[in-house]
Design a protein around this motif. Structure first.
Motif, mmCIF file in Angstrom:
data_model
loop_
_atom_site.group_PDB
_atom_site.id
_atom_site.type_symbol
_atom_site.label_atom_id
_atom_site.label_comp_id
_atom_site.label_asym_id
_atom_site.label_seq_id
_atom_site.Cartn_x
_atom_site.Cartn_y
_atom_site.Cartn_z
ATOM 1 N N ARG A 194 24.007 -22.973 -4.188
ATOM 2 C CA ARG A 194 22.784 -23.593 -3.680
ATOM 3 C C ARG A 194 22.350 -24.634 -4.698
ATOM 4 N NH1 ARG A 194 23.828 -18.196 -3.882
ATOM 5 N NH2 ARG A 194 21.962 -17.746 -5.066
ATOM 6 N N PRO A 252 12.366 -21.416 -1.939
ATOM 7 C CA PRO A 252 13.122 -20.182 -2.195
ATOM 8 C C PRO A 252 14.631 -20.420 -2.100
ATOM 9 C CG PRO A 252 11.366 -19.780 -0.636
ATOM 10 C CD PRO A 252 11.418 -21.253 -0.850
ATOM 11 N N ASP A 253 15.342 -19.774 -2.988
ATOM 12 C CA ASP A 253 16.787 -19.906 -3.073
ATOM 13 C C ASP A 253 17.467 -19.656 -1.731
ATOM 14 O OD1 ASP A 253 19.146 -20.221 -4.428
ATOM 15 O OD2 ASP A 253 19.323 -18.115 -4.950
ATOM 16 N N ILE A 254 17.005 -18.619 -1.034
ATOM 17 C CA ILE A 254 17.695 -18.238 0.208
ATOM 18 C C ILE A 254 17.505 -19.266 1.307
ATOM 19 C CG2 ILE A 254 17.839 -15.760 -0.116
ATOM 20 C CD1 ILE A 254 15.199 -15.541 1.424
ATOM 21 N N SER A 271 17.339 -10.324 -8.505
ATOM 22 C CA SER A 271 18.384 -10.540 -7.515
ATOM 23 C C SER A 271 19.700 -9.951 -8.011
ATOM 24 C CB SER A 271 18.536 -12.037 -7.260
ATOM 25 O OG SER A 271 19.613 -12.242 -6.390
ATOM 26 N N GLU A 283 12.882 -19.922 -12.016
ATOM 27 C CA GLU A 283 12.591 -18.589 -12.551
ATOM 28 C C GLU A 283 13.609 -18.167 -13.603
ATOM 29 O OE1 GLU A 283 10.339 -16.714 -8.674
ATOM 30 O OE2 GLU A 283 12.459 -16.353 -8.958
ATOM 31 N N ARG A 284 14.807 -18.707 -13.500
ATOM 32 C CA ARG A 284 15.825 -18.380 -14.508
ATOM 33 C C ARG A 284 15.659 -19.241 -15.755
ATOM 34 N NH1 ARG A 284 19.381 -17.907 -9.685
ATOM 35 N NH2 ARG A 284 19.596 -15.667 -9.362
ATOM 36 N N LYS A 314 13.515 -22.422 -6.444
ATOM 37 C CA LYS A 314 12.570 -21.525 -7.120
ATOM 38 C C LYS A 314 13.294 -20.572 -8.061
ATOM 39 C CE LYS A 314 8.987 -18.160 -5.918
ATOM 40 N NZ LYS A 314 9.697 -16.888 -5.670
ATOM 41 N N SER A 315 14.440 -20.073 -7.618
ATOM 42 C CA SER A 315 15.182 -19.142 -8.467
ATOM 43 C C SER A 315 15.677 -19.812 -9.735
ATOM 44 C CB SER A 315 16.358 -18.554 -7.703
ATOM 45 O OG SER A 315 15.892 -17.710 -6.692
ATOM 46 N N GLY A 348 14.530 -9.890 -5.355
ATOM 47 C CA GLY A 348 14.782 -11.272 -5.739
ATOM 48 C C GLY A 348 13.795 -12.260 -5.186
ATOM 49 N N LYS A 349 13.112 -11.875 -4.104
ATOM 50 C CA LYS A 349 12.118 -12.760 -3.526
ATOM 51 C C LYS A 349 10.946 -12.962 -4.490
ATOM 52 C CE LYS A 349 11.519 -12.750 1.336
ATOM 53 N NZ LYS A 349 11.099 -11.999 2.508
ATOM 54 N N ILE A 370 20.777 -11.585 -1.376
ATOM 55 C CA ILE A 370 20.275 -12.416 -2.473
ATOM 56 C C ILE A 370 18.844 -12.040 -2.840
ATOM 57 C CG2 ILE A 370 19.630 -14.774 -3.130
ATOM 58 C CD1 ILE A 370 21.981 -15.738 -1.451
ATOM 59 N N ALA A 371 18.011 -11.831 -1.829
ATOM 60 C CA ALA A 371 16.577 -11.793 -2.128
ATOM 61 C C ALA A 371 15.894 -10.460 -1.900
ATOM 62 C CB ALA A 371 15.864 -12.871 -1.314
#
Lengths: 360, 474
Positions: free
Chosen positions: B230, B217-219, A212, B75-76, B71-72, A205-206, A71-72
Motif C-alpha cells: 500500500r 486508513p491503511d486498509i 496489526s 503510526e509506525r 495512517k499506518s 490494527g485499526k 490487517i486491521a
C-alpha cells in the motif's frame, strides 16, 4: 520446516456464510436458485509467518473483507503504556516508548484477552491478568563498548507473551545474524542507563498500526489464460519469442522442442495487459484471452510473528462471523428495517435458517 | 539541508541550546542521490524519508496540492518530529549595579524563604528544590518550570509554560557558573512533539509541496496484488502537467529500480554532458526512462513504472494502472500546530477597543477592506454589521440631540427626593445624563456606534474641531 498441504480443507471453520454477502443476494431475482456456496481453502505453502492459499467459490467482497480484517482487526498485544524510571540514553522518552510499542509480541492469548477499556476487573494500572501484561527493562552500560538494548532485554511477567524471537526461525544461519539479536531499541554508551516499566495491552490494527499482525496481506484473482493456438501458429518463432518477452513476468514460454507457446505460470500474470497490447501491436488481436476468475483468489499472507499466519486467517474468519452475527441479531427488531432497509427485510425472511445453520 | 525542511539540524543536539530547532525522528538516506551527496557528508544530516508514492486521484482528498498519508505509516513513525525550544534565564540581568547576589534559583519553600509563605504544593510537582524542573517532566500550559527566589524579600518569581502545547523538559544546563558562586544563569530546553497532523506541509525534492489533508486508513488505501504493498503517500496527477517536474517522476522510477536492486541510484544532473565519451558509448542516446524501464521489467514490473492496483475499500481492480514508485519526501517546518489562529472573544486594544492582532495574544484575523467589499457585493449587510461592529468595538454613546455632541454628555448622580427614599424605592441615588454644554438632561439619545468613532471625536476635539451629530428619525 516447510511443508505443503495439498488437501482441500472444508468444514465449519472454513465455510463462510457467503449467502450473507448482501448485495449478491439482493441481485438474485429468481427465487428458485440457490446461491449458497461453500467456499473452500486450499493451502499451498505454510510456514510460521507465511501462508499462501487459494480461496475458491466466493466473491471479491468476502476476499477483501478477510484481507481488511487480517490487517486491521485481528487483535494482538503490543506495549501501550510505558513508565520511564531512568533514561539517560540519546533517544528521548517518547521515541523509546514508540519503538517499544512497535515490537511484535507473541499474541496467541490475544483472542481470549479483554480490551483494556472493556475490562472491569482492574483500573488499568497493568496488574490485571485479563487485560494487561507487564514488562520490565533495566539495562545499564558499564563497558567501553556500545551496548545494544534489544527486545531480548524486556522481561515479561507472562512467559507466553514475549517479544517475537526470530533466532529459532528457519532461514537464519550464522551466529551473528542480525535477526538473531532481537529488535534493537536503543544503543547505550558507558554510563547510560535505561530503566522502565511497560504494559502490553490487547488492541487492533485499526486503532494503531502496532497492533496489526499482518506484514502483508495480498490477494490476486486467479487468471485463466487461453491461447488461440490457430492464430499463434501464424507467428514465426522470432515473433513468438518477442511476444513472450513483452510480458514483464514470466507467464509464457516458447517450448524449445515443439516451438509452441505454453503457459508456464498463469498466476505470475499481473493483469497489466502488456501482452494483449503487444498482440494488438503485432496485428494479432485475440492471440490470447485472459479472464480473471471472479470467484477464486490466491492469498499471500505474511505475519509479523505476533501470531502464526495460519492462525491469523482463522481468527479473521471468526471475527468476520462475529460481525455478521451482529448484523443478524439486530434485524430481529423493527428498527432493523430503518437501519438496513430492504436488506434487513430480506435477511429476516427466508435466509435466516440457512444463516444459523452455517454459523452454528 | 534545505532551509525549510525539518531534518537533522546538528549532531550535538543533546548539548546545544538553540532558540528553536526542528528535528525529524526517523530520517532516511535517499535512494536517488547525487555524486556530491557523499562528498559533502549529507548523510550525516538526513532530512526525509523514502516514501512509496502513488500518483492517483483517490478519494478527492488529494485535490489542489493536498496529499494523503497512510495512517499506518505515520503510526509506525514516518515523519514524526520534534521542536526544541530553549529558554535562558539570566539572573545577572535582574541585578542592580553594586548589589550582591539577591536572586537565586530556588523553590519558595526552601530554607531562607519568607516565613509563613504558603507552601507551593502545586509547584513542587514540577519544580525541584533547586528551582529548576525535573528532566522528562511532561508539562501543559500554565505549569511552572522555574522558580527564582529573592533572598531579601522572600518572594519567588515563577516562570510558567506558555502556549497551548504539551511540552517535555528535555535538558537543563547551568551556564557560565563557577563552583563557588551560586548559579546565576540556566538554559532550559523544552521538547514539543510534532507528529504529522492534517494541515502540515510536506515536499519532495522537486518543489512538489503539498499539505496533508487526511491520514487515510491503511486498509482503505489501494494495494498491489503482486506485492501487497500500500502506498505511504498519495498525490494527485494534476500536480504535474503545469509544473513540469519531470524530475520527480524520474526519481520515482529510478529509486524504484534502486530499491529493487538494493543499490543507490546516481541522480546527478547533466551526467551525459560530463561523462567520458569513451566509456558509455552505446548507451549514450538512451533516455533515462528506457534505462530504468528495462531494469524494472527485469524485476517483473511494468516498463513505465505503473502497477495494477486494487481498491482497498472494494477489493476490485482499478480502471487505470497506477504510477507508483519511491520518492524522497521531506517534512517542511510549516506546521498548523504553530500557526493556527482562532478567536471568539478575547483581548482588545485599550485605545480603540477593537480586537488585537497577533496569534500570540489570542488576536483575530483582520477583516479588511477587500473582505468588506466582498460582503457589500453580496448584499450581506447583516453579516457586515456583525463582523465590523457587533463583534468588534460595539459601543453605545449618549448624544445630545440639541448640540449634536457626543463628548459633552455625562452621567450625574443626584440625590432622590427623601419622600421616595422613605417609601423604600431602592437606592436613594439616581443617575441622569446631562449635556454639559446645554446644561440639560432633555433630548439625550442613546446611539450605537463603533468605539473608534468616539475616539475620533476626541482626537478631533483635541485639535479644536467639533464633531456634530445630527440625529433624526429616518
Amino acid at each position: 520446516m516447510l511443508f505443503v498441504m495439498d488437501a482441500t480443507i472444508s468444514g465449519p471453520h472454513f465455510a463462510i456464510p457467503l449467502h450473507l454477502a448482501p448485495f449478491k443476494q439482493l441481485l438474485c431475482f429468481s427465487g428458485e436458485q440457490n446461491f449458497i456456496r461453500f467456499p473452500t481453502v486450499r493451502i499451498r505453502e505454510l510456514k510460521d509467518d507465511y501462508i499462501k492459499f487459494e480461496l475458491r467459490d466466493t466473491d471479491t467482497s468476502i476476499a477483501n473483507a478477510l484481507r481488511r480484517i487480517m490487517i486491521a482487526e485481528v487483535p494482538t498485544l503490543a506495549i501501550d503504556l510505558v513508565e520511564m524510571e531512568s533514561n539517560s540514553s540519546v533517544l528521548n522518552d517518547e521515541f523509546i516508548a514508540h519503538r517499544l510499542g512497535l515490537i511484535p509480541l507473541k499474541s496467541e492469548r490475544a483472542m481470549e484477552m479483554r480490551l483494556s477499556r472493556d475490562c472491569d476487573a482492574c483500573d488499568g494500572d497493568g496488574s490485571c491478568e485479563y487485560c494487561s501484561i507487564e514488562f520490565n527493562l533495566n539495562v545499564k552500560c558499564n563497558s567501553d563498548q556500545t551496548l545494544d538494548v534489544t527486545s531480548h532485554d524486556l522481561v515479561s511477567s507472562d512467559p507466553s507473551v514475549v517479544p517475537v524471537d526470530n533466532s529459532f526461525a528457519q532461514d537464519i544461519s550464522g551466529f551473528d545474524a542480525p535477526e538473531a539479536r532481537g529488535v534493537l531499541i536503543v544503543k547505550l554508551r558507558r554510563g547510560q542507563e535505561l530503566k522502565l516499566r511497560a504494559i502490553a495491552r490487547k488492541g487492533i490494527g485499526k486503532d494503531h498500526a502496532k497492533w496489526s499482525p499482518a506484514a502483508t496481506v495480498a490477494f490476486q484473482f486467479e487468471p485463466e489464460i487461453h491461447i488461440n493456438e490457430a492464430l499463434m501458429e501464424t507467428l514465426t518463432l522470432e515473433e513468438k519469442k518477442e511476444w513472450v518477452d513483452s510480458c514483464p513476468t514470466k507467464v509464457f514460454e516458447v517450448d524449445p522442442q515443439t516451438q509452441q507457446v505454453v503457459v508456464v505460470d498463469a498466476e505470475a500474470y499481473t493483469y497489466d495487459e502488456e501482452i494483449l497490447k503487444k498482440a494488438d501491436a503485432m496485428g494479432k488481436p485475440g492471440l490470447v484471452e485472459i479472464i480473471s476468475r471472479e470467484d477464486s483468489f490466491i492469498f499471500t499472507v505474511e505475519s509479523t510473528g505476533a501470531i502464526q499466519a495460519s492462525q491469523m486467517f482463522i481468527n479473521a474468519i471468526d471475527i468476520l462471523k462475529t460481525k455478521l452475527d451482529a448484523v443478524r441479531l439486530s434485524f430481529d427488531t423493527e428498527e432493523a428495517d430503518d437501519q438496513f432497509g430492504e436488506l434487513g427485510h430480506h435477511m429476516r425472511g427466508g435466509g435466516i435458517d440457512l444463516v444459523s445453520r452455517v454459523i452454528q | 539541508m534545505g532551509k525549510q525542511t525539518m531534518g537533522t539540524p546538528c549532531q550535538a543536539l543533546q548539548f546545544r541550546a538553540d532558540n528553536k530547532l526542528y528535528r525529524i525522528q526517523t530520517p532516511q538516506t535517499p535512494v536517488a542521490r547525487t555524486e556530491n551527496w557523499a562528498k559533502f557528508n549529507v548523510d550525516q544530516f538526513p532530512t526525509g524519508t523514502n516514501a512509496i508514492v502513488a500518483v492517483l486521484a483517490y478519494t478527492g482528498y488529494d485535490m489542489e496540492d493536498a496529499m494523503i498519508l497512510n495512517k499506518s505509516a505515520v503510526e509506525r513513525g514516518m515523519f514524526h518530529g520534534q521542536i526544541y525550544k530553549t529558554e535562558t534565564i539570566d539572573l545577572t540581568k535582574m541585578r542592580r549595579k553594586g548589589d550582591g547576589i539577591v536572586n537565586v534559583f530556588a523553590r519558595s519553600d526552601v530554607a531562607g524563604a519568607r516565613k509563613g509563605a504558603p507552601a507551593p504544593v502545586q509547584n513542587s510537582n514540577f519544580v525541584d528544590t533547586d528551582g529548576l524542573p525535573y528532566i522528562g517532566q511532561i508539562m501543559v500550559e500554565g505549569n511552572p518550570y522555574c522558580s527564582v527566589l529573592n533572598t531579601v524579600t522572600g518572594n519567588a518569581k515563577i516562570s510558567k509554560l506558555k502556549g497551548g502545547d504539551k511540552a517535555v523538559v528535555d535538558f537543563v544546563a547551568a551556564v557560565g557558573t563557577g563552583p563557588k558562586e551560586p548559579m546565576q544563569k540556566v538554559s532550559i530546553r523544552m521538547r514539543y512533539g510534532r507528529n504529522p497532523v492534517i494541515g502540515d506541509k510536506f515536499s519532495s525534492r522537486h518543489g512538489q509541496k503539498g499539505v496533508l489533508s487526511q491520514q487515510w486508513p491503511d486498509i482503505d488505501m489501494p494495494f498491489s496484488a503482486v506485492t501487497g504493498m500500500r502506498p505511504d503517500l498519495i498525490i494527485n496527477p494534476h500536480a504535474f502537467p503545469s509544473r513540469m517536474t519531470i524530475g520527480m517522476l524520474l526519481e520515482s522510477m529510478a529509486a524504484k529500480v534502486g530499491v529493487l536492486k538494493g543499490e543507490f541510484v546516481n541522480a546527478t544532473p547533466f551526467q551525459k554532458c560530463v561523462s567520458d565519451p569513451k566509456s558509455s558509448k552505446k548507451n549514450k542516446d538512451e533516455s533515462l526512462v528506457d534505462k530504468y524501464g528495462k531494469q524494472l521489467k527485469e524485476y517483473g514490473f511494468n516498463y513505465h513504472g505503473t502497477e495494477v492496483m486494487y481498491s482497498g475499500v472494494l477489493g476490485t481492480e482499478m480502471t487505470c494502472e497506477i504510477y507508483i514508485g519511491v520518492v524522497y519526501y521531506q517534512r517542511l517546518r510549516h506546521m498548523v500546530g504553530d500557526k493556527y489562529q482562532v478567536r471568539s472573544t478575547g483581548a482588545v486594544n485599550p485605545v480603540t477597543r477593537q480586537p488585537v492582532k497577533g496569534r500570540k495574544f489570542g488576536g483575530g484575523i483582520r477583516f479588511g477592506e477587500m473582505e468588506r467589499d466582498s460582503l457589500l457585493a453580496h448584499g450581506a449587510a447583516y453579516l457586515l454589521h456583525d463582523r465590523l461592529h457587533t463583534c468588534s468595538d460595539y459601543h453605545t454613546a449618549d448624544v445630545c440631540v440639541r448640540c449634536g455632541s457626543l463628548l459633552s454628555t455625562t452621567p450625574v448622580i443626584q440625590q432622590k427626593s427623601s419622600a421616595a427614599f422613605a417609601m423604600g424605592l431602592g437606592s436613594n441615588k439616581e443617575s441622569r445624563i446631562i449635556c454639559r454644554v446645554c446644561s440639560s438632561s432633555r433630548d439625550i439619545e442613546l446611539v450605537a456606534m463603533p468605539y473608534v468613532f468616539r475616539y475620533l471625536a476626541s482626537e478631533l476635539a483635541a485639535m479644536n474641531i467639533k464633531l456634530t451629530l445630527t440625529i433624526g428619525n429616518g
